[in-house]
Design an enzyme around this catalytic site. Structure first.
Site, mmCIF file in Angstrom:
data_model
loop_
_atom_site.group_PDB
_atom_site.id
_atom_site.type_symbol
_atom_site.label_atom_id
_atom_site.label_comp_id
_atom_site.label_asym_id
_atom_site.label_seq_id
_atom_site.Cartn_x
_atom_site.Cartn_y
_atom_site.Cartn_z
ATOM 1 N N GLU A 128 0.823 -1.206 0.000
ATOM 2 C CA GLU A 128 0.000 0.000 0.000
ATOM 3 C C GLU A 128 0.863 1.264 0.000
ATOM 4 O O GLU A 128 0.525 2.264 -0.646
ATOM 5 C CB GLU A 128 -0.943 -0.005 1.215
ATOM 6 N N TRP A 170 2.006 1.678 -3.539
ATOM 7 C CA TRP A 170 0.973 2.275 -4.386
ATOM 8 C C TRP A 170 0.967 3.786 -4.229
ATOM 9 O O TRP A 170 0.834 4.536 -5.198
ATOM 10 C CB TRP A 170 -0.414 1.734 -4.002
ATOM 11 N N TRP A 199 -21.197 11.790 -19.261
ATOM 12 C CA TRP A 199 -21.579 11.713 -17.854
ATOM 13 C C TRP A 199 -22.949 12.343 -17.623
ATOM 14 O O TRP A 199 -23.361 13.235 -18.348
ATOM 15 C CB TRP A 199 -20.544 12.443 -16.993
ATOM 16 N N ASN A 202 -10.511 2.541 3.700
ATOM 17 C CA ASN A 202 -10.047 2.381 2.327
ATOM 18 C C ASN A 202 -10.980 1.535 1.471
ATOM 19 O O ASN A 202 -11.265 1.871 0.319
ATOM 20 C CB ASN A 202 -8.643 1.783 2.300
ATOM 21 N N TRP A 206 -16.060 11.191 -12.457
ATOM 22 C CA TRP A 206 -15.181 10.883 -11.333
ATOM 23 C C TRP A 206 -14.521 12.128 -10.753
ATOM 24 O O TRP A 206 -14.178 12.169 -9.570
ATOM 25 C CB TRP A 206 -14.105 9.885 -11.755
ATOM 26 N N TRP A 266 -9.277 7.543 -7.523
ATOM 27 C CA TRP A 266 -10.496 7.816 -8.284
ATOM 28 C C TRP A 266 -10.375 7.329 -9.729
ATOM 29 O O TRP A 266 -11.322 6.775 -10.291
ATOM 30 C CB TRP A 266 -10.825 9.305 -8.240
#
Length: 273
Positions: free
Chosen positions: A70, A73, A102, A137, A155, A178
């Site tokens: 993590e 990342w 959208w 998370n 988003w 996102w």
């Protein structure tokens, strides 16, 4: 000193159990160190060295390695901003996804922001965010998927709202998360991967402990119906101070898949010209 103490405490024992506990929001299974990382009180390198001290085999996939992933990342998303500056200019990594049509629906967006979607796990997560400035998370992925894939809302609206609320808001990590959820980013979830918010709740908050913490109006709903409280209310013919779902997941999934497929095909046609 408080941050270092929290880091040491997590690395000593909880880091080893992180893989089994990290996805369940009703328990303290994560490090809760992200606010300290976001403002620079702790650095990823500090976290790595403390983890190595407590778990010497961590670089070989041993105990603590899942939490290390993590941290990696987090660093990866920072490197992406350097390599692709467009990502901090509201642009997707996968170009064809910018062709998506959208929905422009402020009522749906507001329902999501206020935790009034009628999907308990989504609403509980959003109320946790609005009240504390932090969100678990696993739930960040669930609510992001719901906004983009169930409501078909851009988003970037979710990215902006998160940054306005999070005490651990970090431009790179927030954007990366996102774009992953929206299937617009590098190493993103495939666009046809769409979380079912009800089954996500059933899987990670089976008896509704987290839901009841943040949605007290559902306190009397039996465990069996905690993820679909409107069914219980209808069955028992009882009033319920909680909204019905603002969208039907199966239908929304079909519409979203069609929208993504249309965007992808429009890019193919442009390339053929």
């Amino acid at each position: 000193r408080a941050a270092i103490a929290k880091l040491r405490e997590f690395c000593q024992h909880p880091a080893a159990h992180y893989p089994e506990q990290r996805d369940f929001p009703a328990i303290e299974g994560t490090s809760r160190l992200s606010p300290y990382l976001a403002i620079g009180v702790l650095s990823p390198r500090q976290c790595l060295h403390r983890l190595l001290k407590e778990h010497p085999q961590v670089l070989d996939g041993g105990s603590g390695s899942v939490w290390l992933n993590e941290l990696i990342w987090r660093e990866f998303y920072r490197h992406l901003l350097v390599a692709y500056p467009k990502l901090c200019r509201h642009q997707p990594f996968i170009l064809w996804t910018d062709n998506l049509c959208w929905q422009q629906d402020e009522m749906l967006l507001d329902a999501w922001q206020q935790g009034k979607t009628g999907f308990p796990i989504v609403d509980a997560a959003m109320r946790q965010l609005n009240t504390t400035g932090w969100m678990h998370n696993r739930l960040r992925m669930v609510v992001a998927s719901f906004l983009v894939k169930d409501l078909l809302i851009d988003w970037r609206a979710g990215e902006r709202y998160f940054m306005s609320q999070l005490i651990d808001g970090d431009l790179a990590a927030n954007n990366g998360g996102w774009q992953w959820a929206a299937s617009t980013g590098t190493d993103a979830a495939p666009y046809f991967r769409i979380f079912n918010p009800t089954t996500q709740g059933e899987r990670f908050d089976a008896k509704g402990a987290f839901i009841r913490q943040w949605l007290p109006e559902l306190g009397d709903v039996p465990d069996k119906y905690i993820h679909t409280p409107w069914l219980w209310a209808d069955k028992e013919q009882l009033p319920l101070d909680y909204p019905r779902p603002i969208v039907e997941h199966k239908q929304a999934r079909i519409a979203t898949l069609a929208a993504y497929e249309a965007a992808r095909k429009s890019e193919e046609k442009e390339n053929e010209k």
